[in-house]
Design a protein around this motif. Structure first.
Motif, short mmCIF file in Angstrom:
data_model
loop_
_atom_site.label_atom_id
_atom_site.label_comp_id
_atom_site.label_asym_id
_atom_site.label_seq_id
_atom_site.Cartn_x
_atom_site.Cartn_y
_atom_site.Cartn_z
N GLY A 199 0.81 -1.21 0.00
CA GLY A 199 0.00 0.00 0.00
C GLY A 199 0.84 1.26 0.00
N ALA A 200 2.03 1.16 -0.56
CA ALA A 200 2.95 2.30 -0.59
C ALA A 200 2.50 3.34 -1.60
CB ALA A 200 4.36 1.82 -0.92
N ALA A 201 2.81 4.60 -1.30
CA ALA A 201 2.41 5.70 -2.19
C ALA A 201 3.36 5.85 -3.37
CB ALA A 201 2.37 7.00 -1.40
N GLY A 202 4.60 5.37 -3.21
CA GLY A 202 5.57 5.56 -4.28
C GLY A 202 6.94 5.03 -3.94
N LEU A 203 7.94 5.55 -4.64
CA LEU A 203 9.30 5.00 -4.57
C LEU A 203 10.34 6.08 -4.36
CD1 LEU A 203 8.98 2.78 -7.79
CD2 LEU A 203 8.64 2.01 -5.42
N VAL A 204 11.44 5.68 -3.76
CA VAL A 204 12.66 6.48 -3.73
C VAL A 204 13.66 5.78 -4.64
CG1 VAL A 204 14.54 7.41 -2.34
CG2 VAL A 204 12.23 7.27 -1.37
N LEU A 205 14.09 6.47 -5.69
CA LEU A 205 14.97 5.88 -6.70
C LEU A 205 16.31 6.57 -6.73
CD1 LEU A 205 12.38 5.68 -9.64
CD2 LEU A 205 13.02 3.84 -8.07
N ASP A 206 17.36 5.80 -7.00
CA ASP A 206 18.68 6.38 -7.16
C ASP A 206 18.76 7.09 -8.51
OD1 ASP A 206 21.59 6.34 -6.01
OD2 ASP A 206 21.79 5.95 -8.16
N ARG A 207 19.55 8.14 -8.54
CA ARG A 207 19.72 8.93 -9.77
C ARG A 207 20.09 8.06 -10.97
NH1 ARG A 207 19.34 10.45 -13.75
NH2 ARG A 207 20.57 11.85 -15.01
N SER A 208 20.89 7.02 -10.75
CA SER A 208 21.35 6.16 -11.83
C SER A 208 20.21 5.44 -12.54
CB SER A 208 22.36 5.13 -11.31
OG SER A 208 21.76 4.30 -10.33
N GLN A 209 19.06 5.34 -11.87
CA GLN A 209 17.91 4.64 -12.45
C GLN A 209 17.05 5.54 -13.35
OE1 GLN A 209 16.01 1.35 -10.53
NE2 GLN A 209 18.01 0.81 -11.36
N ILE A 210 17.18 6.84 -13.17
CA ILE A 210 16.28 7.78 -13.83
C ILE A 210 16.60 7.93 -15.31
CG2 ILE A 210 15.44 10.16 -13.87
CD1 ILE A 210 14.55 8.53 -11.45
N SER A 211 15.56 7.79 -16.11
CA SER A 211 15.65 8.02 -17.56
C SER A 211 14.33 8.63 -18.00
CB SER A 211 15.90 6.71 -18.31
OG SER A 211 14.75 5.86 -18.22
N PRO A 212 14.32 9.34 -19.12
CA PRO A 212 13.05 9.92 -19.60
C PRO A 212 11.97 8.87 -19.80
CG PRO A 212 14.90 10.90 -20.76
CD PRO A 212 15.45 9.77 -19.96
N GLU A 213 12.37 7.68 -20.27
CA GLU A 213 11.40 6.62 -20.52
C GLU A 213 10.77 6.11 -19.22
OE1 GLU A 213 14.24 7.16 -23.65
OE2 GLU A 213 14.59 6.54 -21.57
N LEU A 214 11.61 5.93 -18.19
CA LEU A 214 11.10 5.45 -16.91
C LEU A 214 10.21 6.51 -16.26
CD1 LEU A 214 10.98 3.32 -14.71
CD2 LEU A 214 13.06 4.29 -13.71
N VAL A 215 10.64 7.75 -16.32
CA VAL A 215 9.85 8.84 -15.74
C VAL A 215 8.48 8.92 -16.40
CG1 VAL A 215 9.66 11.35 -15.55
CG2 VAL A 215 11.82 10.22 -14.99
N GLU A 216 8.45 8.82 -17.70
CA GLU A 216 7.18 8.88 -18.42
C GLU A 216 6.24 7.75 -17.98
OE1 GLU A 216 5.42 8.94 -23.02
OE2 GLU A 216 7.56 8.57 -22.66
N MET A 217 6.79 6.56 -17.83
CA MET A 217 5.98 5.41 -17.45
C MET A 217 5.49 5.55 -16.00
SD MET A 217 4.68 2.89 -18.99
CE MET A 217 5.76 2.84 -20.45
#
Length: 289
Positions: A199-217
């Motif tokens: 029931g989590a609201a979201g995620l904490v992600l490391d900078r290395s994971q971030i990409s425009p494609e992932l953000v969009e999804m």
């Protein structure tokens, strides 16, 4: 004489290598510098949230004064560490051993209800997990639920918390596996099961994971996420260009100054573009007379 020629040839070779290296590296360094990123247009700049760890004040890493100082320096949101006293009272401190002498979460919530701070978001980083029923009550009593998150929940703690335990939204530390990222590239992205399970609201992600494609999804699925692991303003700029909006920064003052300058430059470019268009339209109108 031959030795001398060899020496000259060696020096010449080194010079050639250095020149080539400069030609290759300088453009790369320029692109990766803060000024280089500022040439790009940042989308949704008004929605950017600079998240600062609590500023150290009078030798304390966690305090109401430290939160206020972070806000003064430009933070939209502040992270404080969360522990509990033996009686269950939630306090802000990085160590359970300091719990009895630390300021309470209630004192912090009271301060954040001041008009000056009533839009500041708080991230409570769980250092020591305990019964959080008292924390839930405080969040309701001080009307903090819409600007409060629990973080600091890595995979080792997934089994220790769920939405049954807290009404406060919480974010899970998460790392997308290679097969999940491959599925993303193949257009078969799947929302992490752990979000629904806990029931989590979201995620904490490391900078290395971030990409425009992932953000969009993530945005398409309505998944809140915060970006951590940003070491400097260049990394902050790159994360923002990739679409991340909620970013944890190490130097809040410098980060805010950079974002303000970037925004100013974008406004200057926009104004120049509008002025140019008006001038061209005016000239066109004159020519048609």
């Amino acid at each position: 004489m031959k030795a001398e020629k060899k020496g000259v040839a060696a020096v010449s070779a080194i010079i050639v290598i250095l020149v080539v290296a400069v030609l290759i590296l300088v453009p790369l360094l320029k692109h990766n510098s803060v000024s280089g990123y500022m040439k790009e247009e940042l989308q949704n700049v008004d929605n950017v949230s600079l998240i600062s760890r609590c500023s150290e004040v009078d030798g304390k890493k966690n305090s109401v004064a430290g939160v206020k100082e972070s806000v003064r320096l430009g933070a939209n949101a502040v992270i404080v560490d969360l522990c509990f006293r033996k009686d269950g009272t939630p306090v802000i401190t990085e160590s359970y051993s300091n719990a009895d002498s630390s300021q309470t979460v209630e004192e912090l919530f009271k301060a954040m209800n001041d008009e000056k701070y009533n839009k500041v978001v708080l991230y409570l980083n769980i250092v020591q997990l305990s019964d959080i029923s008292k924390l839930n009550t405080l969040a309701v009593n001080y009307n903090m639920l819409d600007r409060l998150f629990l973080i600091g929940i890595d995979s080792d703690r997934y089994d220790l918390i769920s939405s049954d335990d807290t009404i406060i939204p919480f974010l899970l530390d998460y790392t997308f596996e290679s097969d999940e990222l491959s599925a993303l590239k193949a257009g078969k992205f799947k929302k992490p099961d752990i979000l629904e399970e806990k029931g989590a609201a979201g995620l904490v992600l490391d900078r290395s994971q971030i990409s425009p494609e992932l953000v969009e999804m993530l945005n398409d699925y309505g998944i809140i996420f915060v970006t951590d692991g940003i070491e400097n303003t260049s990394e902050m700029c790159k994360a923002l260009l990739d679409g991340a909006n909620n970013v944890i920064v190490t130097d809040i003052k410098k980060s805010k100054e950079t974002l303000d300058k970037w925004t100013e430059k974008m406004q200057e470019r926009y104004k120049a573009s509008v002025d140019k268009s008006i001038k061209e339209l005016s000239q066109k109108a004159d020519n048609n007379k």
